[in-house]
Design an enzyme around this catalytic site. Structure first.
Site, mmCIF file in Angstrom:
data_model
loop_
_atom_site.group_PDB
_atom_site.id
_atom_site.type_symbol
_atom_site.label_atom_id
_atom_site.label_comp_id
_atom_site.label_asym_id
_atom_site.label_seq_id
_atom_site.Cartn_x
_atom_site.Cartn_y
_atom_site.Cartn_z
ATOM 1 N N THR A 278 3.226 5.171 -13.370
ATOM 2 C CA THR A 278 2.064 6.289 -14.983
ATOM 3 C C THR A 278 2.918 6.303 -16.226
ATOM 4 O OG1 THR A 278 2.227 8.459 -15.079
ATOM 5 C CG2 THR A 278 0.252 7.476 -13.896
ATOM 6 N N GLU B 100 2.562 1.194 -10.877
ATOM 7 C CA GLU B 100 3.153 0.928 -11.088
ATOM 8 C C GLU B 100 4.503 1.947 -11.201
ATOM 9 O OE1 GLU B 100 5.261 -2.164 -8.977
ATOM 10 O OE2 GLU B 100 3.502 -2.684 -8.597
ATOM 11 N N HIS C 255 -11.520 -7.366 -35.110
ATOM 12 C CA HIS C 255 -13.113 -8.369 -34.980
ATOM 13 C C HIS C 255 -13.992 -7.570 -35.490
ATOM 14 C CE1 HIS C 255 -9.899 -10.724 -33.452
ATOM 15 N NE2 HIS C 255 -10.720 -11.650 -32.339
ATOM 16 N N GLY C 256 -13.987 -6.471 -35.854
ATOM 17 C CA GLY C 256 -14.581 -5.706 -36.315
ATOM 18 C C GLY C 256 -15.924 -6.122 -34.954
ATOM 19 N N GLY C 257 -17.292 -5.555 -35.373
ATOM 20 C CA GLY C 257 -18.336 -5.265 -34.749
ATOM 21 C C GLY C 257 -18.165 -6.642 -33.614
ATOM 22 N N GLN D 125 -10.164 -3.984 -33.542
ATOM 23 C CA GLN D 125 -10.582 -3.290 -34.612
ATOM 24 C C GLN D 125 -10.884 -4.701 -35.698
ATOM 25 O OE1 GLN D 125 -11.123 -0.761 -35.232
ATOM 26 N NE2 GLN D 125 -11.710 -0.521 -37.452
ATOM 27 N N ALA E 281 -2.424 11.053 -2.745
ATOM 28 C CA ALA E 281 -0.607 10.619 -3.524
ATOM 29 C C ALA E 281 0.031 10.094 -3.959
ATOM 30 C CB ALA E 281 0.589 10.501 -1.948
ATOM 31 N N ARG F 146 8.452 -2.964 -11.916
ATOM 32 C CA ARG F 146 7.923 -2.311 -13.069
ATOM 33 C C ARG F 146 8.114 -3.157 -14.671
ATOM 34 N NH1 ARG F 146 9.863 3.811 -12.278
ATOM 35 N NH2 ARG F 146 8.039 4.281 -10.615
ATOM 36 N N ALA G 227 0.869 -1.417 0.024
ATOM 37 C CA ALA G 227 -0.271 0.050 -0.033
ATOM 38 C C ALA G 227 0.662 1.086 0.191
ATOM 39 C CB ALA G 227 -1.014 0.158 1.018
HETATM 40 C C1 LIG Z 1 -6.510 -1.556 -10.681
HETATM 41 C C2 LIG Z 1 -5.168 -0.498 -9.771
HETATM 42 C C3 LIG Z 1 -4.464 -1.048 -8.976
HETATM 43 C C4 LIG Z 1 -3.862 0.106 -8.021
HETATM 44 N N1 LIG Z 1 -2.630 -1.518 -7.072
HETATM 45 C C5 LIG Z 1 -2.385 -0.541 -6.522
HETATM 46 C C6 LIG Z 1 -0.900 -0.795 -6.039
HETATM 47 O O1 LIG Z 1 -1.658 -1.919 -5.730
HETATM 48 N N2 LIG Z 1 -0.535 -0.578 -3.933
HETATM 49 C C7 LIG Z 1 -0.588 1.520 -4.801
HETATM 50 O O2 LIG Z 1 0.544 1.297 -4.129
HETATM 51 N N3 LIG Z 1 -1.157 1.592 -5.726
HETATM 52 C C8 LIG Z 1 -2.241 1.003 -6.289
HETATM 53 N N4 LIG Z 1 -2.801 1.256 -7.449
HETATM 54 C C9 LIG Z 1 -2.220 3.143 -7.695
HETATM 55 C C10 LIG Z 1 -1.716 3.363 -8.831
HETATM 56 O O3 LIG Z 1 -0.002 3.418 -8.473
HETATM 57 C C11 LIG Z 1 -1.716 4.764 -9.578
HETATM 58 O O4 LIG Z 1 -2.698 4.907 -9.083
HETATM 59 C C12 LIG Z 1 -0.620 5.429 -10.369
HETATM 60 O O5 LIG Z 1 0.711 5.512 -9.139
HETATM 61 C C13 LIG Z 1 -0.856 7.372 -10.013
HETATM 62 O O6 LIG Z 1 -1.773 7.590 -9.425
HETATM 63 P P1 LIG Z 1 -2.663 8.626 -9.062
HETATM 64 O O7 LIG Z 1 -4.258 7.540 -9.515
HETATM 65 O O8 LIG Z 1 -3.149 9.485 -8.357
HETATM 66 O O9 LIG Z 1 -2.818 9.919 -10.530
HETATM 67 P P2 LIG Z 1 -2.154 11.043 -10.634
HETATM 68 O O10 LIG Z 1 -0.576 10.461 -9.698
HETATM 69 O O11 LIG Z 1 -3.265 12.060 -9.531
HETATM 70 O O12 LIG Z 1 -1.925 11.566 -12.171
HETATM 71 C C14 LIG Z 1 -2.885 11.423 -13.083
HETATM 72 C C15 LIG Z 1 -1.764 11.814 -14.145
HETATM 73 O O13 LIG Z 1 -1.342 13.303 -14.042
HETATM 74 C C16 LIG Z 1 0.076 12.632 -14.692
HETATM 75 N N5 LIG Z 1 1.099 13.003 -13.687
HETATM 76 C C17 LIG Z 1 1.257 12.957 -12.471
HETATM 77 N N6 LIG Z 1 2.342 13.682 -12.336
HETATM 78 C C18 LIG Z 1 3.214 14.205 -13.477
HETATM 79 C C19 LIG Z 1 3.987 15.339 -13.540
HETATM 80 N N7 LIG Z 1 4.853 14.763 -12.485
HETATM 81 N N8 LIG Z 1 4.725 15.221 -14.750
HETATM 82 C C20 LIG Z 1 3.268 14.172 -16.149
HETATM 83 N N9 LIG Z 1 2.342 13.704 -15.606
HETATM 84 C C21 LIG Z 1 2.307 13.873 -14.626
HETATM 85 C C22 LIG Z 1 -0.128 11.136 -14.326
HETATM 86 O O14 LIG Z 1 0.832 10.592 -15.572
HETATM 87 C C23 LIG Z 1 -0.857 10.907 -14.584
HETATM 88 O O15 LIG Z 1 -1.404 10.304 -16.318
HETATM 89 C C24 LIG Z 1 -3.508 0.991 -8.454
HETATM 90 C C25 LIG Z 1 -4.782 1.283 -9.679
HETATM 91 C C26 LIG Z 1 -4.837 0.753 -9.837
HETATM 92 C C27 LIG Z 1 -6.152 1.869 -10.583
#
Ligand SMILES: Cc1cc2nc3c(=O)[nH]c(=O)nc-3n(C[C@H](O)[C@H](O)[C@H](O)COP(=O)(O)OP(=O)(O)OC[C@H]3O[C@@H](n4cnc5c(N)ncnc54)[C@H](O)[C@@H]3O)c2cc1C
Length: 402
Positions: free
Chosen positions: A386, A384, A359-361, A357, A148, A264, A142
């Site tokens: 974005t 892990e 597979h079409g519809g 795509q 954050a 990652r 977590a």
């Molecule tokens: C199904 C699922 C499973 C997950 N599992 C875990 C887990 O087990 N443990 C855990 O801790 N988290 C987990 N997460 C959380 C995941 O790691 C976060 O959602 C991810 O790190 C992005 O954080 P955020 O959603 O708050 O987006 P934000 O950080 O708010 O980002 C929103 C957008 O802004 C962009 N952005 C943010 N900062 C910058 C920057 N400096 N420069 C350019 N672009 C930026 C991001 O790339 C994104 O496109 C999970 C999420 C999902 C959806």
């Protein structure tokens, strides 16, 4: 199921002695990949759609995977695993995701055990690792909080020292296995008083039956719906100090960074798996579907599309395997890892889109698995780190901190 390879099996003697490269997988690695493919093809197809629809964790399949040694295969033998490397973990993840990403995430029931194995005390390893491989416990990690996400240094979950304990308060968002885990590795502010910002953090092992812990399952996810995701609350959860990973103050941030390096690579293998699975489905479909009196596969536009998809998958796979191989040989390269994860995420989304795509519809209807793969693929670009955060890492290595 299979004997773990000796580390030297991975590396041809030529590598060391003559400095030559060798891209061939060992026989043992091919055997592991085949075993993973057979397991996934035997267990997932009949039930994957239903687990996705019900948003339910496939507990029975997870149990079988534990019995066969797939879960936590990178955990050392003395703690119940097979002592394999992260490259082998990535290969098994790829094979599982190739058949079904949602069910494939049963492999994430050990998420965070990498930290315990790397940094934990002997007592922590003995306590937390064996139950994971035996099918007696599930864990998660977590880090993310409501305010954050990408900016992990801004977490607010506080572990306040009180004698020989910490008292944990705060909340975590989107935690994989959050509502089914027996324990979680929780990234928290364990030493907020430290003058260096990077030294304020710790990772605490928190058993989920402790008073004050609560988890709310998140439903309505777009994809990987058989994978559990939850919101977590810590309402003054008391945790003994011996649960601090490694029992070392101020090491949490560097521990979590190392976890990202490993996971990652594993996330990259998920992107490759979903892409390969989508490509397989597209190949099979275009060889059956006729329009204008001929098979789709006979149109050059289709052939080019299939060739492009295969090229992307192979490129991403090679990067991922290279990054995994380097991890297993103690050569951690965060830039390469971010490149591999960024590319694999995009390839998963792109190839799933192209396959739908073709597979079409029919691809737009849930009766066809490609509809689910299209939804599942997106997550690799988000968790892990974005893809934007991966690009930040790559650019920082090239340009320095700007
Ligand atoms: C199904 C699922 C499973 C997950 N599992 C875990 C887990 O087990 N443990 C855990 O801790 N988290 C987990 N997460 C959380 C995941 O790691 C976060 O959602 C991810 O790190 C992005 O954080 P955020 O959603 O708050 O987006 P934000 O950080 O708010 O980002 C929103 C957008 O802004 C962009 N952005 C943010 N900062 C910058 C920057 N400096 N420069 C350019 N672009 C930026 C991001 O790339 C994104 O496109 C999970 C999420 C999902 C959806």
């Amino acid at each position: 199921m299979f004997d773990p390879p000796k580390k030297n099996d991975i590396q041809s003697p030529k590598n060391d002695e003559e400095g030559e490269m060798d891209f061939e997988l060992t026989n043992r690695q091919k055997q592991i990949r085949l075993a993973a493919r057979e397991f996934a093809e035997g267990e997932f197809p009949g039930v994957a759609r239903e687990y996705d629809r019900r948003e339910e964790f496939p507990r029975d399949i997870w149990k079988k995977a534990c019995e066969l040694g797939f879960i936590g295969l990178f955990i050392k033998k003395e703690y119940g695993g097979l002592g394999l490397g992260f490259l082998e973990f990535a290969m098994v993840m790829e094979e599982f995701w190739r058949v079904d990403p949602g069910c494939g995430n049963i492999l994430l029931t050990t998420f965070g055990s990498e930290l315990i194995q790397l940094y934990g005390t002997e007592e922590q390893k003995k306590k937390y690792l064996p139950p994971l491989t035996k099918g007696k416990a599930i864990m998660g990690t977590a880090i993310t909080e409501p305010d954050a996400g990408s900016d992990i240094l801004s977490i607010l979950t506080l572990a306040k020292r009180d004698g020989d304990s910490y008292v944990l308060s705060g909340s975590k968002q989107f935690i994989t296995n959050g509502s089914i885990a027996n324990y979680l590795a929780v990234f928290c502010l364990a030493h907020p008083e430290a003058t260096s910002r990077l030294k304020r953090f710790g990772v605490l092992m928190v058993e989920t039956d402790r008073p004050g812990f609560s988890a709310i399952k998140i439903t309505g996810k777009m994809g990987i719906r058989a994978s559990d995701t939850a919101e977590i609350r810590f309402n003054d959860v008391r945790v003994p100090r011996e649960n601090l990973i490694g029992m070392r103050e101020g090491e949490g941030f560097s521990q979590i960074m190392q976890l990202f390096n490993i996971n990652r690579v594993i996330a990259a293998s998920q992107g490759i798996g979903v892409a390969q699975g989508a490509l397989d489905k597209a190949v099979s479909y275009v060889k059956k579907r006729k329009q204008f009196g001929q098979l789709l596969a006979t149109f050059q536009a289709t052939q080019f599309k299939i060739a492009e998809m295969a090229t992307w998958v192979e490129a991403a796979r090679n990067l991922c395997y290279q990054a995994g191989w380097m991890l297993d040989h103690g050569k951690v390269d965060p830039k390469l890892i971010s490149i591999a994860k960024y590319l694999a995420g995009e390839v998963g989304v792109k190839v799933a889109n192209d396959a739908l795509q073709l597979h079409g519809g029919y691809g737009y209807i849930a009766d066809y698995d490609i509809e689910r793969f299209y939804r599942d693929a997106k997550i690799v670009e988000i968790y892990e780190g974005t893809k934007e955060i991966e690009k930040n890492t790559i650019a920082r290595e090239l340009l320095g901190r700007m």
